[in-house]
Design a protein around this motif. Structure first.
Motif, short mmCIF file in Angstrom:
data_model
loop_
_atom_site.label_atom_id
_atom_site.label_comp_id
_atom_site.label_asym_id
_atom_site.label_seq_id
_atom_site.Cartn_x
_atom_site.Cartn_y
_atom_site.Cartn_z
N ASP A 186 28.38 62.28 5.45
CA ASP A 186 29.58 62.88 4.86
C ASP A 186 30.75 62.62 5.81
O ASP A 186 30.70 63.04 6.97
CB ASP A 186 29.37 64.38 4.67
CG ASP A 186 30.47 65.03 3.84
OD1 ASP A 186 31.61 64.54 3.92
OD2 ASP A 186 30.19 66.01 3.15
N PRO A 187 31.81 61.94 5.36
CA PRO A 187 32.90 61.60 6.28
C PRO A 187 33.85 62.74 6.58
O PRO A 187 34.95 62.52 7.07
CB PRO A 187 33.62 60.47 5.54
CG PRO A 187 33.37 60.72 4.10
CD PRO A 187 32.00 61.32 4.03
N THR A 188 33.46 63.97 6.30
CA THR A 188 34.30 65.11 6.64
C THR A 188 33.82 65.76 7.92
O THR A 188 32.68 65.62 8.32
CB THR A 188 34.28 66.17 5.52
OG1 THR A 188 35.05 67.28 5.93
CG2 THR A 188 32.87 66.63 5.24
N LEU B 188 33.45 54.87 -1.46
CA LEU B 188 32.84 53.73 -0.79
C LEU B 188 31.44 54.06 -0.28
O LEU B 188 30.52 53.25 -0.40
CB LEU B 188 33.73 53.27 0.36
CG LEU B 188 35.01 52.53 -0.07
CD1 LEU B 188 35.97 52.38 1.10
CD2 LEU B 188 34.66 51.15 -0.64
N HIS B 189 31.27 55.26 0.27
CA HIS B 189 29.94 55.63 0.76
C HIS B 189 28.95 55.77 -0.39
O HIS B 189 27.77 55.42 -0.24
CB HIS B 189 30.03 56.92 1.57
CG HIS B 189 30.52 56.72 2.96
ND1 HIS B 189 29.72 56.26 3.98
CD2 HIS B 189 31.74 56.88 3.52
CE1 HIS B 189 30.41 56.16 5.10
NE2 HIS B 189 31.65 56.53 4.85
N GLU B 190 29.39 56.27 -1.55
CA GLU B 190 28.51 56.35 -2.70
C GLU B 190 28.18 54.95 -3.21
O GLU B 190 27.03 54.67 -3.60
CB GLU B 190 29.15 57.18 -3.81
CG GLU B 190 28.35 57.24 -5.10
CD GLU B 190 26.98 57.89 -4.96
OE1 GLU B 190 26.20 57.81 -5.94
OE2 GLU B 190 26.67 58.45 -3.89
N LEU C 228 27.43 55.88 12.36
CA LEU C 228 26.25 56.68 12.05
C LEU C 228 25.57 56.16 10.79
O LEU C 228 24.33 56.02 10.74
CB LEU C 228 26.64 58.14 11.87
CG LEU C 228 25.51 59.12 11.59
CD1 LEU C 228 24.55 59.23 12.77
CD2 LEU C 228 26.06 60.51 11.23
N ALA C 229 26.36 55.85 9.76
CA ALA C 229 25.80 55.34 8.51
C ALA C 229 25.14 53.99 8.71
O ALA C 229 24.10 53.68 8.10
CB ALA C 229 26.90 55.25 7.45
N GLN D 171 42.56 59.65 0.90
CA GLN D 171 41.79 58.80 1.81
C GLN D 171 40.34 59.24 1.86
O GLN D 171 39.42 58.42 1.88
CB GLN D 171 42.41 58.83 3.21
CG GLN D 171 43.72 58.08 3.33
CD GLN D 171 44.39 58.34 4.67
OE1 GLN D 171 44.22 59.38 5.29
NE2 GLN D 171 45.17 57.37 5.12
N TYR D 172 40.13 60.56 1.90
CA TYR D 172 38.77 61.08 1.88
C TYR D 172 38.07 60.67 0.59
O TYR D 172 36.89 60.27 0.60
CB TYR D 172 38.76 62.61 2.00
CG TYR D 172 37.39 63.20 1.83
CD1 TYR D 172 36.52 63.29 2.90
CD2 TYR D 172 36.95 63.63 0.57
CE1 TYR D 172 35.24 63.81 2.73
CE2 TYR D 172 35.69 64.14 0.40
CZ TYR D 172 34.83 64.23 1.48
OH TYR D 172 33.57 64.72 1.30
N LEU D 173 38.79 60.77 -0.55
CA LEU D 173 38.21 60.39 -1.84
C LEU D 173 37.79 58.92 -1.82
O LEU D 173 36.70 58.56 -2.29
CB LEU D 173 39.22 60.65 -2.95
CG LEU D 173 38.79 60.28 -4.38
CD1 LEU D 173 37.58 61.08 -4.80
CD2 LEU D 173 39.95 60.52 -5.35
N LEU D 174 38.64 58.06 -1.25
CA LEU D 174 38.30 56.64 -1.16
C LEU D 174 37.05 56.43 -0.32
O LEU D 174 36.15 55.67 -0.70
CB LEU D 174 39.49 55.87 -0.58
CG LEU D 174 39.25 54.37 -0.32
CD1 LEU D 174 38.90 53.64 -1.60
CD2 LEU D 174 40.47 53.74 0.34
N ARG D 175 36.98 57.11 0.85
CA ARG D 175 35.80 56.98 1.69
C ARG D 175 34.55 57.47 0.98
O ARG D 175 33.48 56.85 1.06
CB ARG D 175 35.99 57.76 2.99
CG ARG D 175 37.01 57.18 3.94
CD ARG D 175 36.55 55.85 4.51
NE ARG D 175 37.52 55.32 5.46
CZ ARG D 175 37.46 55.51 6.77
NH1 ARG D 175 36.49 56.26 7.28
NH2 ARG D 175 38.37 54.99 7.56
N ALA D 176 34.66 58.59 0.27
CA ALA D 176 33.51 59.12 -0.45
C ALA D 176 33.05 58.13 -1.53
O ALA D 176 31.84 57.94 -1.74
CB ALA D 176 33.86 60.47 -1.08
#
Length: 318
Positions: A145-147, A266-268, A135-136, A259-264
């Motif tokens: 948002d990866p959640t 990376l997306h930022e 999607l991104a 893992q969510y923190l890492l994805r967030a």
């Protein structure tokens, strides 16, 4: 008593439960005094059958796109052919709903339909965790948002996961009639089957019926990407134990908290590389990686390219 019309826009290959969940939730809710919903099943052009792991089911919907014309809420199901774009007429119908002030929601890959219609440009949205990177990549103007929890931005709501449709419906219900009605509705629909029913139901009410869910903690984390957050700190903010917050994150996002923190992060970093001229070393510091080398390592693992190459491809110099 006013009746809220909910149009469920059924796209080809939608999981069967995406078609039935709105009727279950709003039907149960309508047994409360002063609560009235009408759920319309509306087939998009080209709809043939449901998808999912089992055999497809042919469904005859009472409405077509005309069912969206005066709906208060439009709920878009998952879409099997998410890269092909919306079927004919869907984009115009969704834009008309948005223009008249209707609320629009999407579950799972239904987010791709809203994205293709241009309705999510400059907004936050989510989809199934398997598809967030896709999607991104396809729609870089969306803050993905990866959640899998409900993401609300203006009149738009998106969610994912097996319970994404229920999350969306309960979220809308809580907005319309308060948390008490949403909680009682979830209690009626989700009945534990063992002796700890009361305590388990309380947990369900907290995690499913409360419209915020993990969102306050997710926002808190996103505002502190530059800091070395630890798992105990995340659990403390969520007001729960490490094991509980890990379970909740996995249930809603498919990822552990770190893992969510890492994805967030990376997306930022991807957003900063696309939208600003901030040097890569400053991007690394602003997103909590500590060094450009650490950013490059994780960036390549996720995207297959380097931060500089990503910037050249998505933010060429003027």
């Amino acid at each position: 008593m006013s009746v809220t019309a909910v149009a469920v826009l059924t796209l080809d290959g939608a999981p069967g439960h995406h078609l039935t969940t709105p009727g279950l939730v709003f039907g149960a809710a309508s047994r409360h005094e002063g609560v009235a919903y009408e759920v319309r099943l509306c087939a998009a052009p080209g709809f043939r059958a449901t998808g999912g792991p089992g055999p497809p089911l042919a469904v005859r919907a009472p409405y077509g796109l005309e069912g969206l014309a005066d709906a208060d809420v439009v709920l878009v199901t998952a879409y099997e052919d998410r890269r092909a774009g919306p079927p004919e007429g869907v984009t115009a119908a969704l834009r008309a709903a948005a223009d008249r002030g209707g609320r629009i929601a999407a579950v799972g890959t239904g987010t791709f339909v809203l994205a293709a219609a241009g309705l999510l440009d400059g907004r936050r949205a989510t989809t199934g965790w398997r598809y967030v990177e896709e999607l991104a990549e396809l729609y870089p103007r969306i803050d993905v948002d990866p959640t899998g929890t409900v993401v609300e931005d203006g009149p738009f709501r998106t969610a994912a996961g097996v319970f994404g449709g229920m999350d969306i419906c309960l979220h809308l219900l809580a907005r319309d009639h308060g948390r008490h009605v949403a909680g009682e509705t979830s209690r009626e629909l989700i009945t534990p089957l063992h002796g700890d029913a009361d305590s388990v139901q309380e947990a369900i009410d907290r995690e499913v019926a409360e419209s915020a869910g993990l969102e306050p903690t997710l926002r808190w984390m996103r505002a502190r990407l530059h800091l070395p957050l630890t798992l105990p700190e995340i659990a403390a903010h969520a007001n729960t134990s490490v094991s509980s917050v890990t379970r909740r994150f996995r249930a809603h996002t498919g990822l552990s908290p770190l893992q969510y923190l890492l994805r967030a992060r990376l997306h930022e970093a991807m957003r900063l590389l696309r939208e600003t001229d901030t040097p890569v070393e400053h991007v690394a510091a602003a997103t909590g990686f500590g060094s450009p080398a650490a950013l490059r390592h994780h960036f390549r693992a996720l995207t297959g390219t380097t931060p500089r190459d990503y910037r050249r491809a998505h933010h060429p110099p003027a």
